[in-house]
Write a protein that holds these residues in place. Structure first.
Motif: not given
Length: 533
Positions: A162-181
């Motif tokens: 869960x901490x990993x998810x919080x670190x790599x995903x920045x919501x409402x981003x204006x610079x690229x998109x990170x997705x996790x499977x």
């Protein structure tokens, strides 16, 4: 006058001093070049010190984790290096999930020797730019949820993930998109009741949604959604409950228990799913890795696009996975285990397909409590001279349980193997229906044990290790970066993880709560802090 003229004429003819004059000129030239070299070396040393300090300063200032003013950070670095006067400009550009810091400076160096040539000073320029941002990133988290992960281990893993998810995903981003499977795995990988609609599992049954693969499938990264995947049989190897209406612990979990999640950018949804993970079952790292890598292979794109249409994936991710040569896409797998590959099972072919030797009379009701069962113990040619063992309790003697028709007569129907083993564990079927006929001599020992052990090993631990090595190699060949974690794993698991990782620096051997820091460190590397100029 004639004497003086003779002296001058004689002197002009002398050549003895020519070498001395040439030597003087050469000495002056050598001294000039040596002096210039000293000044140039002083210049380069000063320039290198300033540039190195600028580089370190902008890297620290661009770090998204530090909360100080980036300009102040750069100034502090330069001041501590004794270069506070060299800065001419610091520029900061930042958004929701990126920060770019640019610093320029120069220093004037008084010359020692070159001023004799007209160069009183040399100016050393410095320029550095550092940027930290989350680019278009695709990540597969392959998480061990086998039985040995119970207790504190799975709790620590859930916190770390869960901490990993919080670190790599920045919501409402204006610079690229990170997705996790998310790819949880134990002895199997569960596609779940939803995702299974976007791949082509064979139509053997619909009780559960796990697939099996031949060894050759691990030589490549793709799982084509349009190509049929052999569906794993639905069975319970251990239950002896003879009165159940459905097996309670199937080898492949039902519904969405421990199911995959594909290309999500929603932190809340991802963390909720991670929280729902529970431990149980054997360990098949190769299967987890196969699916984790496949979700990064562009062959999966039609399935993701279809999920986007059905609002299961955000529209911005509808074209994922990107092609492997897309310069704007970065792909990562984070795989962890606390164990090592163990045996994988499926129903024996003759127990997986077709009709069983069991008949059922459901009494015309939806309730399973009044169902009656019989076993055909002899199958003669024709239809009227077979022998059936009636299971239900009767006042008749045991020998009266063997009849020429199944219990229920024409109302009884023959059960499929799929139906039979979805209702009772393999051991329960043997005990319920075959024990008495075995002791009475109607069923052979081989037949009894063939039912009792109706499942068989399809992949052993060493074969799974080979398959894991193959899929890890295939992933790395496609440019996927593999981080591998051995979480309190035995030697075999550690070796497998070490061999799977992209390099030794991508492999982690951790214990206890160290897994949280490890996941965080990996997340920080993925949020790549890089010097761009």
């Amino acid at each position: 006058m004639s004497s003086t003229s003779a002296i001058i004429k004689s002197f002009s003819k002398q050549e003895d001093g020519n070498v001395t004059i040439f030597s003087v000129f050469m000495l002056v030239l050598i001294l000039t070049i040596t002096g210039a070299s000293v000044d140039i070396m002083r210049f380069e040393a000063t320039r290198a010190k300033m540039q190195g300090t600028l580089d370190r300063a902008v890297l620290a200032a661009a770090d998204l984790d530090q909360e100080q003013d980036p300009v102040a950070v750069v100034n502090d670095y330069m001041a501590k290096a004794g270069l506070e006067d060299v800065l001419s400009d610091v520029q900061v550009d930042q958004g929701m999930n990126y920060r770019t810091v640019t610093a320029t400076g120069s220093v004037d160096l008084d010359t020692i020797f070159l001023h004799m040539s007209g160069f009183d000073t040399l100016t050393a320029p410095g320029h550095a730019v550092a940027e930290e941002k989350i680019s278009n990133v695709e990540i597969s988290m392959v998480l061990d949820i086998s039985g040995s992960m119970g207790g504190s281990r799975i709790e620590n893993m859930r916190d770390a993930a869960k901490e990993f998810v919080d670190t790599v995903i920045q919501e409402n981003s204006d610079s690229g998109l990170t997705t996790i499977s998310l790819v949880p795995y134990n002895a199997t990988v569960n596609l779940g009741s939803t995702l299974s609609n976007y791949w082509t599992l064979s139509g053997l049954h619909s009780y559960s949604n796990c697939g099996t693969f031949p060894a050759t499938a691990f030589d490549s990264t793709a799982i084509d959604p349009s190509v049929e995947i052999e569906r794993l049989g639905h069975f319970d190897r251990y239950s002896t409950n003879e009165s159940s209406s459905a097996i309670s612990s199937p080898w492949c979990k039902t519904g969405d228990q421990g199911a995959m999640m594909v290309h999500s950018s929603n932190k809340t949804t991802l963390k909720s799913h991670i929280d729902s993970l529970s431990a149980g079952g054997n360990t098949a790292i190769d299967l987890g890795m196969k699916w984790g890598v496949a979700l990064l292979d562009p062959a999966t794109q039609p399935a993701v696009a279809a999920m986007a249409v059905d609002d299961l994936v955000v529209d911005e991710a509808a074209d994922r996975p990107a092609t492997f040569d897309d310069p704007e896409a970065i792909k990562f797998v984070v795989v962890m285990t606390d164990g090592e590959n163990t045996t994988q099972y499926d129903l024996k072919s003759h127990r997986k397909y077709g009709l069983s030797d069991i008949w059922i009379d459901d009494r015309g009701t939806s309730s399973t409590s009044d169902d009656r069962f019989s076993l055909r113990v002899q199958n003669h040619s024709g239809t009227n001279n077979d022998v059936y063992f009636w299971h239900r309790e009767r006042n008749d003697s045991w020998n009266d349980r063997y009849r020429s028709t199944p219990d229920g007569g024409s109302n009884a129907r023959q059960m499929t193997n799929v139906e039979l083993f979805a209702r009772f564990g393999t051991k329960a079927v043997a005990k319920k229906m075959y024990t008495k006929p075995y002791y009475d001599g109607w069923v052979s020992q081989n037949t009894y044990y063939d039912v009792y052990y109706a499942s068989e090993a399809i992949v052993n631990g060493s074969a799974a290790d080979e398959r894991l090595a193959d899929i890890c190699h295939a992933a790395k060949e496609e440019g996927i970066v593999v981080f591998a974690i051995g979480f309190e794993a035995p030697e075999g698991g550690q070796t497998a993880m070490k061999n799977c990782a992209s390099s030794l620096s991508h492999y982690f051997d951790v214990e206890g709560v160290e897994i949280t820091e490890t996941f965080h460190a990996i997340a920080r590397q993925i949020n790549s802090l890089r010097l761009i100029q």
